[in-house]
Design an enzyme around this catalytic site. Structure first.
Site, short mmCIF file in Angstrom:
data_model
loop_
_atom_site.label_atom_id
_atom_site.label_comp_id
_atom_site.label_asym_id
_atom_site.label_seq_id
_atom_site.Cartn_x
_atom_site.Cartn_y
_atom_site.Cartn_z
N HIS A 8 0.81 -1.23 0.00
CA HIS A 8 0.00 0.00 0.00
C HIS A 8 0.84 1.28 0.00
O HIS A 8 0.67 2.19 0.82
CB HIS A 8 -1.10 0.01 1.07
CG HIS A 8 -0.68 -0.19 2.50
ND1 HIS A 8 0.24 0.57 3.14
CD2 HIS A 8 -1.09 -1.09 3.42
CE1 HIS A 8 0.38 0.17 4.38
NE2 HIS A 8 -0.42 -0.85 4.58
N HIS A 58 -6.11 -8.31 14.49
CA HIS A 58 -6.17 -7.09 13.67
C HIS A 58 -6.87 -7.43 12.36
O HIS A 58 -6.56 -8.43 11.72
CB HIS A 58 -4.73 -6.61 13.47
CG HIS A 58 -4.49 -5.55 12.47
ND1 HIS A 58 -5.36 -4.53 12.24
CD2 HIS A 58 -3.44 -5.33 11.64
CE1 HIS A 58 -4.86 -3.73 11.31
NE2 HIS A 58 -3.70 -4.21 10.92
N GLU A 96 -7.00 -5.91 9.35
CA GLU A 96 -6.45 -5.62 8.02
C GLU A 96 -6.16 -6.92 7.26
O GLU A 96 -5.73 -7.92 7.83
CB GLU A 96 -5.18 -4.78 8.14
CG GLU A 96 -4.77 -4.18 6.81
CD GLU A 96 -3.63 -3.17 6.94
OE1 GLU A 96 -3.11 -2.98 8.06
OE2 GLU A 96 -3.24 -2.60 5.91
N ASP A 110 -4.02 -8.24 5.37
CA ASP A 110 -2.78 -9.03 5.34
C ASP A 110 -2.79 -10.09 6.44
O ASP A 110 -2.00 -11.03 6.42
CB ASP A 110 -1.52 -8.15 5.42
CG ASP A 110 -1.56 -7.11 6.52
OD1 ASP A 110 -2.66 -6.75 6.99
OD2 ASP A 110 -0.48 -6.64 6.91
N HIS A 118 -2.41 -0.43 14.64
CA HIS A 118 -2.65 0.84 13.99
C HIS A 118 -4.05 0.96 13.42
O HIS A 118 -4.34 1.90 12.67
CB HIS A 118 -1.59 1.06 12.89
CG HIS A 118 -1.75 0.10 11.74
ND1 HIS A 118 -1.99 0.52 10.45
CD2 HIS A 118 -1.74 -1.22 11.69
CE1 HIS A 118 -2.09 -0.55 9.67
NE2 HIS A 118 -1.94 -1.60 10.39
N ASP A 121 0.58 -5.97 14.51
CA ASP A 121 1.51 -5.16 13.71
C ASP A 121 2.54 -4.40 14.55
O ASP A 121 3.55 -3.94 14.01
CB ASP A 121 0.72 -4.17 12.84
CG ASP A 121 0.24 -4.81 11.53
OD1 ASP A 121 0.68 -5.92 11.22
OD2 ASP A 121 -0.57 -4.18 10.84
N TYR A 136 9.23 0.82 9.63
CA TYR A 136 7.84 0.44 9.95
C TYR A 136 7.21 1.48 10.88
O TYR A 136 6.11 1.97 10.65
CB TYR A 136 7.78 -0.96 10.58
CG TYR A 136 6.38 -1.50 10.54
CD1 TYR A 136 5.95 -2.29 9.48
CD2 TYR A 136 5.45 -1.15 11.52
CE1 TYR A 136 4.65 -2.74 9.40
CE2 TYR A 136 4.15 -1.59 11.45
CZ TYR A 136 3.75 -2.38 10.40
OH TYR A 136 2.44 -2.80 10.33
N HIS A 170 4.61 -9.33 11.40
CA HIS A 170 5.52 -9.16 10.26
C HIS A 170 6.96 -9.26 10.76
O HIS A 170 7.31 -8.65 11.77
CB HIS A 170 5.38 -7.78 9.61
CG HIS A 170 4.03 -7.48 9.06
ND1 HIS A 170 3.55 -8.06 7.91
CD2 HIS A 170 3.06 -6.65 9.49
CE1 HIS A 170 2.34 -7.60 7.66
NE2 HIS A 170 2.01 -6.74 8.61
FE LIG Z 1 -1.92 -3.62 9.65
FE LIG Z 2 0.09 -6.05 9.00
#
Ligand SMILES: [Fe+2]
Ligand SMILES: [Fe+2]
Ligand SMILES: Cc1cc2nc3c(=O)[nH]c(=O)nc-3n(C[C@H](O)[C@H](O)[C@H](O)COP(=O)(O)O)c2cc1C
Length: 394
Positions: A24, A78, A80, A82, A145, A164, A191, A224
């Site tokens: 992104h 989370h 999101e 991913d 986040h 994250d 990050y 990650h």
């Molecule tokens: Fe995220």
């Molecule tokens: Fe992530």
């Protein structure tokens, strides 16, 4: 593909995305990983999933440990995609009623992504879930986040699954901090600068809350990058430092683009002026340096000097892109100035200055313009501009 055992009965079943280069709009020049974790206990538990296209890789890793149908619980730290993209397919595969535990906001956000066909169950901040011999405890970490972000803490093993937070976009042969050492820190910093900078005040509060809980932490497993097992306190302490948003007192960045090298020549002279006054300064050309790398450098700079040639009465597009990106990250405690070469109307430097001032940065100079190619006098004015900015930084 086999799962990697990271502690007794706990496996990393996530995927490595070796080839992703744009996440992104963030340049992931080392790729990334989507870490997911399988806990083998009386209740077999999967913590987070992966990007949808890596579903099979994750299922294969799970199958190397147990029959995936035996999974009793899924935890979604989370929403999101991913980390949640694979959810519908996983749930379809292992049984539609499998409960997916998430935060209260997670319930809303996951439903907005995937509808109501999955058995989402909201947990409260601090709530516990027994897995048999082990216990998971959940902590809301709103806006780290996403509004739904939470941490899951495995009490008996002292492992924090931090989603994250504390992560890095890094795919490599290493899995743990002790295998890579200091070399991981620039990725963690990138990050933080690109994803978490704007939330620094909230993260500071969260770290205070976390410290207050006095949880013994032997390992931090982010979603990650590498896992922190040798020295998990290091990344927590480094986050605490980053949250202070204190610039390096002598660091200045000169960020620009240029069509015919005139603004570039100005940038080089400004850097020379800053350097002559003892600053650590360097130019970054926005056509060659990715915005996410520029922001990483800008994160701890004391001064940023931004240059744009005038193009059709406005900013050069890469400079507008960078300023938009920077504004969203809510930079604080920085000095700033603007410059640029122009031909006839010359609006760009003033427009840059207005945007920087709008971010609440301290403007230390009026915008500097040079018409067309800087001559000796033009170069001198840029050099002196750099020196004066350095004086203001002292
Ligand atoms: Fe995220
Ligand atoms: Fe992530
Ligand atoms: C496509 C194009 C549009 C331009 N539009 C403007 C303009 O609207 N106003 C202006 O002052 N100069 C304009 N210029 C002139 C440039 O700003 C000038 O050539 C400047 O020296 C370029 O600096 P650079 O070498 O850093 O790109 C334009 C130049 C180009 C190539």
């Amino acid at each position: 593909m086999k799962a990697l055992q990271i502690a007794e009965g706990i496996y990393d079943v996530g995927a490595t995305d070796w080839n992703v280069r744009d996440f992104h709009g963030y340049s992931t020049d080392k790729g990334s990983t989507y870490n997911a974790f399988l806990i083998i206990d009386e209740k077999i538990t999967l913590i987070d999933t992966v990007k949808e296209e890596f579903t099979e890789q994750m299922m294969e890793k799970i199958a190397s440990v147990i029959d995936p149908k035996k999974i009793d619980y899924i935890i979604s730290n989370h929403t999101e995609m991913d980390h949640s993209g694979a959810l519908p397919r996983v749930v379809h595969r292992i049984g539609k009623d499998t409960p997916v535990y998430c935060s209260k906001m997670g319930l809303k956000n996951l439903s907005a992504h995937f509808g109501n066909k999955i058995n989402f169950r909201a947990v409260a901040d601090g709530e516990e879930l027994s897995l048999g011999k082990r216990t998971l405890q959940f902590f809301e970490t709103r806006m780290i986040h996403w509004p739904d972000s939470m941490f899951s803490y495995l009490k008996e093993d002292k492992i924090l699954f931090s989603s994250d937070a504390f992560g890095q976009h890094y795919a490599g042969p290493e899995h743990f901090d002790d295998q890579i050492g200091e070399a991981i820190m620039p990725h963690a910093k990138k990050y933080f600068a690109n994803i978490l900078w704007l939330f620094a005040p909230m993260i500071k509060g969260l770290l205070t809350k976390l410290n207050g809980l006095n949880l013994p932490i032997e390992m931090i497993c982010p979603d990650h990058g590498i896992l922190w097992r040798d020295n998990p306190a290091k990344i927590v302490e480094t986050y605490a430092e980053w949250c202070e948003l204190q610039p390096q007192q002598n660091k200045a960045l000169v960020i620009y683009d240029s069509m015919w090298h005139s603004t570039e020549a100005m940038a080089d002279e400004i850097v020379a002026g800053l350097t002559a006054e003892g600053m650590v300064a360097k130019p970054m050309n926005l056509r060659h340096c990715h915005r996410s790398d520029v922001v990483t450098e800008a994160f701890d700079a004391k001064a940023i000097v931004v240059g744009s040639p005038t193009l059709n009465n406005g900013l050069f597009p890469t400079v507008a892109d960078f300023l938009t990106y920077l504004k969203g990250l809510k930079p604080k405690n920085k000095q700033a100035a603007a410059f640029g070469s122009y031909g006839w109307s010359g609006e760009a430097p003033k427009l840059v200055a207005e945007q920087l001032a709008g971010m609440d940065l301290e403007m230390v100079e009026d915008p500097l313009r040079v018409q067309y190619v800087p001559d000796q006098e033009g170069c001198e004015s840029c050099y002196e501009f750099g020196r004066r900015i350095a004086q203001a930084m002292k």
